[in-house]
Design a protein around this motif. Structure first.
Motif, PDB file in Angstrom:
ATOM      1  N   LEU A 345       0.816  -1.216   0.000  1.00 32.30           N
ATOM      2  CA  LEU A 345       0.000   0.000   0.000  1.00 32.30           C
ATOM      3  C   LEU A 345       0.848   1.264   0.000  1.00 32.30           C
ATOM      4  O   LEU A 345       0.347   2.354   0.323  1.00 32.30           O
ATOM      5  CB  LEU A 345      -0.945  -0.005   1.210  1.00 32.30           C
ATOM      6  CG  LEU A 345      -1.960  -1.152   1.243  1.00 32.30           C
ATOM      7  CD1 LEU A 345      -2.740  -1.143   2.552  1.00 32.30           C
ATOM      8  CD2 LEU A 345      -2.909  -1.076   0.052  1.00 32.30           C
ATOM      9  N   TYR A 346       2.132   1.140  -0.350  1.00 32.88           N
ATOM     10  CA  TYR A 346       2.994   2.311  -0.405  1.00 32.88           C
ATOM     11  C   TYR A 346       3.461   2.546  -1.834  1.00 32.88           C
ATOM     12  O   TYR A 346       3.905   1.607  -2.492  1.00 32.88           O
ATOM     13  CB  TYR A 346       4.219   2.127   0.509  1.00 32.88           C
ATOM     14  CG  TYR A 346       5.146   3.318   0.479  1.00 32.88           C
ATOM     15  CD1 TYR A 346       4.907   4.417   1.305  1.00 32.88           C
ATOM     16  CD2 TYR A 346       6.226   3.369  -0.406  1.00 32.88           C
ATOM     17  CE1 TYR A 346       5.739   5.523   1.259  1.00 32.88           C
ATOM     18  CE2 TYR A 346       7.053   4.476  -0.455  1.00 32.88           C
ATOM     19  CZ  TYR A 346       6.811   5.551   0.382  1.00 32.88           C
ATOM     20  OH  TYR A 346       7.630   6.656   0.330  1.00 32.88           O
ATOM     21  N   PRO A 347       3.389   3.754  -2.331  1.00 28.50           N
ATOM     22  CA  PRO A 347       2.934   4.979  -1.649  1.00 28.50           C
ATOM     23  C   PRO A 347       1.419   5.161  -1.620  1.00 28.50           C
ATOM     24  O   PRO A 347       0.934   6.180  -1.128  1.00 28.50           O
ATOM     25  CB  PRO A 347       3.587   6.080  -2.480  1.00 28.50           C
ATOM     26  CG  PRO A 347       3.645   5.511  -3.853  1.00 28.50           C
ATOM     27  CD  PRO A 347       3.909   4.041  -3.678  1.00 28.50           C
ATOM     28  N   GLY A 348       0.674   4.189  -2.149  1.00 22.64           N
ATOM     29  CA  GLY A 348      -0.772   4.303  -2.116  1.00 22.64           C
ATOM     30  C   GLY A 348      -1.415   2.980  -2.473  1.00 22.64           C
ATOM     31  O   GLY A 348      -0.741   1.999  -2.803  1.00 22.64           O
ATOM     32  N   PRO A 349      -2.748   2.904  -2.427  1.00 22.98           N
ATOM     33  CA  PRO A 349      -3.455   1.636  -2.637  1.00 22.98           C
ATOM     34  C   PRO A 349      -3.380   1.104  -4.059  1.00 22.98           C
ATOM     35  O   PRO A 349      -3.818  -0.011  -4.318  1.00 22.98           O
ATOM     36  CB  PRO A 349      -4.898   1.969  -2.251  1.00 22.98           C
ATOM     37  CG  PRO A 349      -5.018   3.441  -2.437  1.00 22.98           C
ATOM     38  CD  PRO A 349      -3.676   4.001  -2.088  1.00 22.98           C
ATOM     39  N   GLY A 350      -2.822   1.881  -4.990  1.00 28.06           N
ATOM     40  CA  GLY A 350      -2.706   1.408  -6.367  1.00 28.06           C
ATOM     41  C   GLY A 350      -1.395   0.716  -6.680  1.00 28.06           C
ATOM     42  O   GLY A 350      -1.181   0.303  -7.827  1.00 28.06           O
ATOM     43  N   ARG A 351      -0.515   0.539  -5.678  1.00 28.94           N
ATOM     44  CA  ARG A 351       0.831   0.055  -5.969  1.00 28.94           C
ATOM     45  C   ARG A 351       0.854  -1.326  -6.614  1.00 28.94           C
ATOM     46  O   ARG A 351       1.562  -1.545  -7.608  1.00 28.94           O
ATOM     47  CB  ARG A 351       1.666   0.031  -4.680  1.00 28.94           C
ATOM     48  CG  ARG A 351       3.115  -0.389  -4.879  1.00 28.94           C
ATOM     49  CD  ARG A 351       3.832   0.520  -5.849  1.00 28.94           C
ATOM     50  NE  ARG A 351       5.254   0.224  -5.928  1.00 28.94           N
ATOM     51  CZ  ARG A 351       5.945   0.183  -7.060  1.00 28.94           C
ATOM     52  NH1 ARG A 351       5.339   0.403  -8.220  1.00 28.94           N
ATOM     53  NH2 ARG A 351       7.228  -0.069  -7.054  1.00 28.94           N
ATOM     54  N   LEU A 352       0.112  -2.286  -6.098  1.00 32.53           N
ATOM     55  CA  LEU A 352       0.155  -3.633  -6.679  1.00 32.53           C
ATOM     56  C   LEU A 352      -0.439  -3.649  -8.079  1.00 32.53           C
ATOM     57  O   LEU A 352       0.039  -4.377  -8.961  1.00 32.53           O
ATOM     58  CB  LEU A 352      -0.578  -4.634  -5.785  1.00 32.53           C
ATOM     59  CG  LEU A 352       0.027  -4.871  -4.391  1.00 32.53           C
ATOM     60  CD1 LEU A 352      -0.697  -6.012  -3.696  1.00 32.53           C
ATOM     61  CD2 LEU A 352       1.518  -5.148  -4.455  1.00 32.53           C
ATOM     62  N   TRP A 353      -1.478  -2.858  -8.291  1.00 31.24           N
ATOM     63  CA  TRP A 353      -2.066  -2.782  -9.630  1.00 31.24           C
ATOM     64  C   TRP A 353      -1.056  -2.187 -10.613  1.00 31.24           C
ATOM     65  O   TRP A 353      -0.977  -2.618 -11.772  1.00 31.24           O
ATOM     66  CB  TRP A 353      -3.337  -1.936  -9.594  1.00 31.24           C
ATOM     67  CG  TRP A 353      -4.350  -2.424  -8.603  1.00 31.24           C
ATOM     68  CD1 TRP A 353      -4.617  -1.907  -7.372  1.00 31.24           C
ATOM     69  CD2 TRP A 353      -5.230  -3.550  -8.755  1.00 31.24           C
ATOM     70  NE1 TRP A 353      -5.604  -2.631  -6.749  1.00 31.24           N
ATOM     71  CE2 TRP A 353      -6.003  -3.641  -7.570  1.00 31.24           C
ATOM     72  CE3 TRP A 353      -5.445  -4.472  -9.781  1.00 31.24           C
ATOM     73  CZ2 TRP A 353      -6.969  -4.624  -7.394  1.00 31.24           C
ATOM     74  CZ3 TRP A 353      -6.412  -5.450  -9.599  1.00 31.24           C
ATOM     75  CH2 TRP A 353      -7.162  -5.523  -8.421  1.00 31.24           C
ATOM     76  N   GLU A 354      -0.302  -1.207 -10.144  1.00 36.49           N
ATOM     77  CA  GLU A 354       0.725  -0.583 -10.981  1.00 36.49           C
ATOM     78  C   GLU A 354       1.800  -1.595 -11.375  1.00 36.49           C
ATOM     79  O   GLU A 354       2.210  -1.673 -12.536  1.00 36.49           O
ATOM     80  CB  GLU A 354       1.356   0.586 -10.229  1.00 36.49           C
ATOM     81  CG  GLU A 354       2.459   1.294 -10.988  1.00 36.49           C
ATOM     82  CD  GLU A 354       3.105   2.382 -10.150  1.00 36.49           C
ATOM     83  OE1 GLU A 354       3.523   3.399 -10.727  1.00 36.49           O
ATOM     84  OE2 GLU A 354       3.214   2.208  -8.908  1.00 36.49           O
ATOM     85  N   ILE A 355       2.244  -2.408 -10.406  1.00 37.20           N
ATOM     86  CA  ILE A 355       3.264  -3.425 -10.701  1.00 37.20           C
ATOM     87  C   ILE A 355       2.708  -4.467 -11.665  1.00 37.20           C
ATOM     88  O   ILE A 355       3.393  -4.904 -12.598  1.00 37.20           O
ATOM     89  CB  ILE A 355       3.757  -4.084  -9.396  1.00 37.20           C
ATOM     90  CG1 ILE A 355       4.472  -3.061  -8.509  1.00 37.20           C
ATOM     91  CG2 ILE A 355       4.686  -5.252  -9.698  1.00 37.20           C
ATOM     92  CD1 ILE A 355       4.807  -3.580  -7.129  1.00 37.20           C
ATOM     93  N   ALA A 356       1.459  -4.866 -11.445  1.00 38.90           N
ATOM     94  CA  ALA A 356       0.838  -5.845 -12.348  1.00 38.90           C
ATOM     95  C   ALA A 356       0.809  -5.309 -13.771  1.00 38.90           C
ATOM     96  O   ALA A 356       1.053  -6.049 -14.735  1.00 38.90           O
ATOM     97  CB  ALA A 356      -0.567  -6.184 -11.873  1.00 38.90           C
ATOM     98  N   ALA A 357       0.515  -4.022 -13.919  1.00 33.44           N
ATOM     99  CA  ALA A 357       0.489  -3.425 -15.253  1.00 33.44           C
ATOM    100  C   ALA A 357       1.891  -3.358 -15.846  1.00 33.44           C
ATOM    101  O   ALA A 357       2.105  -3.726 -17.003  1.00 33.44           O
ATOM    102  CB  ALA A 357      -0.126  -2.026 -15.181  1.00 33.44           C
ATOM    103  N   ASP A 358       2.851  -2.893 -15.052  1.00 34.89           N
ATOM    104  CA  ASP A 358       4.219  -2.725 -15.552  1.00 34.89           C
ATOM    105  C   ASP A 358       4.863  -4.048 -15.952  1.00 34.89           C
ATOM    106  O   ASP A 358       5.676  -4.096 -16.878  1.00 34.89           O
ATOM    107  CB  ASP A 358       5.088  -2.035 -14.496  1.00 34.89           C
ATOM    108  CG  ASP A 358       4.719  -0.571 -14.307  1.00 34.89           C
ATOM    109  OD1 ASP A 358       3.981  -0.035 -15.154  1.00 34.89           O
ATOM    110  OD2 ASP A 358       5.158   0.021 -13.304  1.00 34.89           O
ATOM    111  N   THR A 359       4.514  -5.126 -15.247  1.00 31.85           N
ATOM    112  CA  THR A 359       5.119  -6.433 -15.534  1.00 31.85           C
ATOM    113  C   THR A 359       4.251  -7.279 -16.459  1.00 31.85           C
ATOM    114  O   THR A 359       4.602  -8.419 -16.765  1.00 31.85           O
ATOM    115  CB  THR A 359       5.367  -7.214 -14.233  1.00 31.85           C
ATOM    116  OG1 THR A 359       4.133  -7.388 -13.529  1.00 31.85           O
ATOM    117  CG2 THR A 359       6.369  -6.487 -13.340  1.00 31.85           C
ATOM    118  N   GLU A 360       3.115  -6.730 -16.890  1.00 27.57           N
ATOM    119  CA  GLU A 360       2.180  -7.421 -17.785  1.00 27.57           C
ATOM    120  C   GLU A 360       1.758  -8.767 -17.208  1.00 27.57           C
ATOM    121  O   GLU A 360       1.758  -9.798 -17.886  1.00 27.57           O
ATOM    122  CB  GLU A 360       2.804  -7.603 -19.176  1.00 27.57           C
ATOM    123  CG  GLU A 360       3.165  -6.293 -19.849  1.00 27.57           C
ATOM    124  CD  GLU A 360       3.848  -6.495 -21.188  1.00 27.57           C
ATOM    125  OE1 GLU A 360       3.139  -6.537 -22.215  1.00 27.57           O
ATOM    126  OE2 GLU A 360       5.090  -6.616 -21.197  1.00 27.57           O
TER     127      GLU A 360
END
Length: 665
Positions: A345-360
């Motif tokens: 949850l750092y720096p916010g609640p979107g972090r895991l979704w961001e990683i999922a997108a970046d790593t496809e």
């Protein structure tokens, strides 16, 4: 129980899920005409030999000799699987490195909290594993010896584990949020020869230097012959800070160019040791086998999550939790696995979704708290991030509240399957979950997993449908523990799983099997709520209360009182700026009455500063209940086994009636 599914399989999905190919494969072998998941599951639990033999052949398990028997002894405990076969887990995890089309594709992607990203190809992974294995052999480490890690979730941990497994050594790991004393309570039991240790880890925007804890840990494990130091923070080496007579840096150990050699071992040879939460007493060391894990995870990942070579798999975890072992086994399925060292949850609640997108990522795994945080933040991951590769979201660690399912559908995407799953460290696998050809009902787990003879029983051992009962497994699974560590006569093992129903595995969860075949988890049976003789699950209450915006988290317990009474308080952690007034209390009670039942309304609603959890995020209902019933704190939990001992101390003060502890509502 919801009548209509919230998600249905897409018959036009490309590529076609492997479970369809497996069903056709099974039909050819058996002469049957299995079509639905229900057909396949019934066969998988009625013909264990046929099913697990088909899994072995479908996924082409590598062994010295073809199997002649699948299940030579059916007893629980003591089942004997694939006798005479010799396998090696690491050989399966690295066989994609022999695929010319994938050898230079990423095998492991490590993402750190500060945004660094390290990619290791299959070719490079194989080289590093071979190098570390050669170094271990040079220190006299061989089959049956123990190698352990005090490590965060990075590629280093995967390489060290695979190198150990390749030579037949037994692996175990502990995350660095444990202090040295707590880590030694686990790892020291094994009397390991080698320790891999990082100088620190990241959490919530901070780099935690753990060099002093490594020094302390080494001093607490006298069996160690060597330590390998990993610079995860750029904070400096460990060599002058340990008591070891043989220190090496990761860069030197992993720099060689020796091809890996795989020691094939008997099917039931120990692979790794996982631990119970250890909230009281010494954590149980749960031992799983090379063969049991290989064939179980090929089935679980390949058929239920549709993992195949070339996919990308990201499940948020740390090295304490059994889900890390699934992260490792994504390699067995030929997928790229993503490791993340940091707070979800750092720096916010979107972090895991961001990683999922970046790593496809094709598969993303989270705990239900990630959904709740996203909902309360108004997050819309499907529009804020490119999740076009994502097809499945796995969720485990706790039951997924019903209201999270429509949020995933609306905020992430209706084509994405939310697969709620229940399993355990005990079997390093799942008991109930979903599959690409299973519909999803909100708040429910679609089906028992293939090969899992799951039932709900009453106290007399009679099966139940539509009623809450004990979750039992009536037939062996290959990944059931081969033993507990330091349990020579197996008494502790038998007492843990088979004391209530001899010969039948009792897991300790309350479940309901619905009339449409799904499974609802109501919570741990040893934390059961009982109102007027009716058993209730805490999950039903959390499903309602944790969806109230003013409530950040909640915990409910039911405590039998010395005078024969029964007290069921609900403890709530309030959102910032919120106070627990009569209006909020009445709304919580009203929502529970309308959305659950009048029996679910607590006797009191009490504001507390925090809810304590195990290190893997499970609410500590039983320890809090025992505190309320007057048990001393030192008998209820050990500090290193919980995420916030201060939260437990607060409940101890409350139970003792000290001023300022809490105010009842």
């Amino acid at each position: 129980m919801t009548a209509e599914p919230i998600w249905r399989p897409n018959p036009d999905q490309t590529p076609r899920p492997q479970i369809h190919e497996f069903t056709e494969f099974a039909n050819q072998r058996t002469g049957q005409n299995m079509i639905s998941y229900e057909d396949l599951w019934r066969w998988s639990v009625s013909d264990l030999d046929g099913f697990w033999g088909a899994v072995w052949d479908f996924f082409d398990v590598i062994a010295d000799e073809p199997y002649t028997d699948v299940l030579a002894r059916r007893s629980m405990p003591g089942a004997q699987w694939f006798p005479g076969t010799r396998v090696n887990y690491a050989e399966h995890a690295l066989r994609t490195a022999l695929d010319d089309k994938l050898v230079d594709e990423p095998a492991v992607i490590t993402v750190t909290e500060d945004g660094d990203r390290i990619e290791i190809t299959w070719r490079e992974l194989r080289r590093q594993v071979g190098s570390v294995a050669a170094w271990l052999r040079g220190r006299g480490v061989g089959q049956g010896d123990r190698v352990v890690g005090y490590l965060p979730n990075t590629h280093h941990t995967l390489v060290a584990f695979l190198a150990s497994a390749s030579i037949g050594a037994i692996w175990s790991a502990c995350a660095q949020d444990y202090a040295a004393e707590g880590a030694a309570a686990k790892l020291g039991q094994l009397e390991p020869k080698v320790l891999f240790a990082a100088n620190g880890h990241y959490w919530n925007g901070t780099a935690f230097d753990r060099r002093d804890q490594v020094t302390d840990l080494v001093a607490r494990i006298p069996s160690l012959k060597a330590v390998v130091g990993i610079d995860n923070l750029g904070a400096g080496p460990l060599d002058e800070r340990t008591q070891s007579t043989d220190f090496a840096s990761w860069d030197n150990v992993a720099s060689g160019d020796t091809p890996p050699e795989f020691v094939r071992v008997d099917f039931d040879t120990p692979l790794w040791v996982l631990y119970s939460s250890g909230t009281t007493g010494i954590p149980k060391g749960i031992v799983h086998s090379h063969g049991g894990v290989v064939i179980d995870h090929l089935r679980l990942l390949g058929l239920h999550l549709d993992i195949r070579p070339g996919d990308r798999f990201f499940w948020y975890t740390n090295t304490n939790w059994m889900m890390w072992n699934l992260v490792a086994s994504a390699l067995v399925g030929g997928a790229t696995t993503v490791c993340f060292d940091g707070s979800p949850l750092y720096p916010g609640p979107g972090r895991l979704w961001e990683i999922a997108a970046d790593t496809e990522a094709n598969v993303l795994g989270v705990s239900p708290g990630i959904f709740l945080a996203g909902m309360k933040a108004g997050l819309e991951p499907g529009t804020e991030f490119d999740l076009s590769a994502l097809r499945t979201i796995g969720a485990t660690g706790a039951p997924v509240p019903t209201h999270c399912f429509p949020w995933v559908r609306d905020a992430v995407g209706e084509r994405v399957q939310l697969a709620s799953t229940s399993g355990g460290t005990d079997v390093v696998s799942g008991f109930a979950g979903s599959a690409p050809n299973c519909p999803i009902w909100a708040g429910e787990l679609s089906r028992p997993i293939l090969g899992v003879a799951l039932e709900s029983w009453d106290d007399t051992g009679q099966p139940l449908v539509g009623e809450v009962g004990e979750m039992v497994i009536t037939a062996p699974m290959p990944s059931m523990p081969v033993k507990f560590w330091n349990d020579p006569d197996g008494e502790r093992y038998r007492d843990t799983y088979f004391s209530m129903f001899p010969g039948v595995w009792r897991h300790g969860d309350w479940i309901t099997i619905t009339d449409h075949g799904s499974v609802i988890i109501s919570g741990r049976s040893d934390a059961t709520l009982n109102r007027q003789g009716v058993r209730l699950g805490s999950a039903d209450i959390y499903d309602v209360v944790d969806g109230i915006p003013e409530v950040a988290e909640s915990l409910v317990i039911g405590a039998e009182q010395p005078d024969g009474g029964y007290w069921m308080p609900l403890f709530v952690v309030l959102a910032e700026g919120v106070s627990l007034d009569d209006s909020l209390r009445k709304r919580i009670a009203r929502d529970l009455k309308e959305k659950a039942s009048p029996r679910h309304v607590p006797d009191d609603i009490i504001a507390v500063p925090a809810v304590p959890h195990t290190k893997t995020g499970k609410k500590l209902e039983v320890p809090v209940k025992r505190l309320i019933q007057g048990h001393p704190l030192e008998k209820v939990a050990t500090p290193d086994a919980v995420d916030s001992f201060e939260a437990l101390e607060y409940f101890a003060q409350f139970a003792a009636g000290k001023d300022g502890a809490a105010s009842e509502g």
